[in-house]
Design a protein around this motif. Sequence first.
Motif, PDB file in Angstrom:
ATOM      1  N   SER A  78     -91.521  61.938 131.652  1.00 40.08           N
ATOM      2  CA  SER A  78     -91.870  62.854 132.743  1.00 40.08           C
ATOM      3  C   SER A  78     -93.367  63.064 132.839  1.00 40.08           C
ATOM      4  O   SER A  78     -93.920  63.142 133.933  1.00 40.08           O
ATOM      5  N   ILE A  79     -94.043  63.133 131.684  1.00 43.34           N
ATOM      6  CA  ILE A  79     -95.491  63.318 131.692  1.00 43.34           C
ATOM      7  C   ILE A  79     -96.172  62.088 132.307  1.00 43.34           C
ATOM      8  O   ILE A  79     -97.010  62.217 133.198  1.00 43.34           O
ATOM      9  N   ASN A  81     -94.826  59.632 134.181  1.00 43.50           N
ATOM     10  CA  ASN A  81     -94.400  59.352 135.559  1.00 43.50           C
ATOM     11  C   ASN A  81     -94.600  60.528 136.511  1.00 43.50           C
ATOM     12  O   ASN A  81     -94.274  60.423 137.696  1.00 43.50           O
ATOM     13  N   LYS A  82     -95.093  61.648 135.964  1.00 46.40           N
ATOM     14  CA  LYS A  82     -95.325  62.872 136.744  1.00 46.40           C
ATOM     15  C   LYS A  82     -94.062  63.284 137.511  1.00 46.40           C
ATOM     16  O   LYS A  82     -94.092  63.564 138.714  1.00 46.40           O
ATOM     17  N   THR A  83     -92.937  63.311 136.780  1.00 40.86           N
ATOM     18  CA  THR A  83     -91.665  63.755 137.348  1.00 40.86           C
ATOM     19  C   THR A  83     -91.235  65.045 136.678  1.00 40.86           C
ATOM     20  O   THR A  83     -91.783  65.442 135.652  1.00 40.86           O
ATOM     21  N   ASN A 116    -100.429  69.155 129.086  1.00 43.92           N
ATOM     22  CA  ASN A 116     -99.117  68.782 128.572  1.00 43.92           C
ATOM     23  C   ASN A 116     -98.587  69.839 127.602  1.00 43.92           C
ATOM     24  O   ASN A 116     -97.384  70.090 127.540  1.00 43.92           O
TER      25      ASN A 116
END
Length: 190
Positions: A78-79, A81-83, A116
């Motif tokens: 997620s970090i 892929n910025k999802t 993060n």
Amino acid sequence: MVSSELLNNPLSKMNEAYRRVKINLDNHKNYKKLQITSSSQVENSVNVAFNLAKCYIEENRSVLILDFTSSQKGLSDSIINKTNCEENITDYQGIKYLCGGSLLPSLTILLQINENIELINMISSKFDLVIIVTSSIILSSLPLLIDKVSDGCIFIVSKAKTNKELAKEAITSLKRNNVKIIGTIVTDNK
């Protein structure tokens, strides 16, 4: 995951032992984020996390286990892929579970970036308790980084399997780096 003894026998010695740990934690401080680590993989820290989490959900408290020992799709993905990482949260008998991610080796580098760390804090704010399971301090620097966001660290030792010298080395390393060790859980103590 959760021991069958804990699920099937609520009055077992194991259930009482985990309830005692929970009560001690609650009496000491209102912990919101606990780190669980060990000296090696034989201690099975994830099982300890699930067994402890079960005690909290018995009281209708929301618990997330953030498992940085699993390389299934999760937080690091997620970090990168910025999802939305909440899409990767699963439910196991009322306990929410999020893996560290398939990019786990990169996680140590990723967590050195403040935004993060803020993501972990944001996720944590949605739960009464977050239990963060990290790999061994001997194998990874991740427990040192997680200490920045956790309220304290529980060190796991297997009576039957832990190498005592390795455990001493791990505890020395945690203390040398000012990790807040709040207790130890001994497993396989029959």
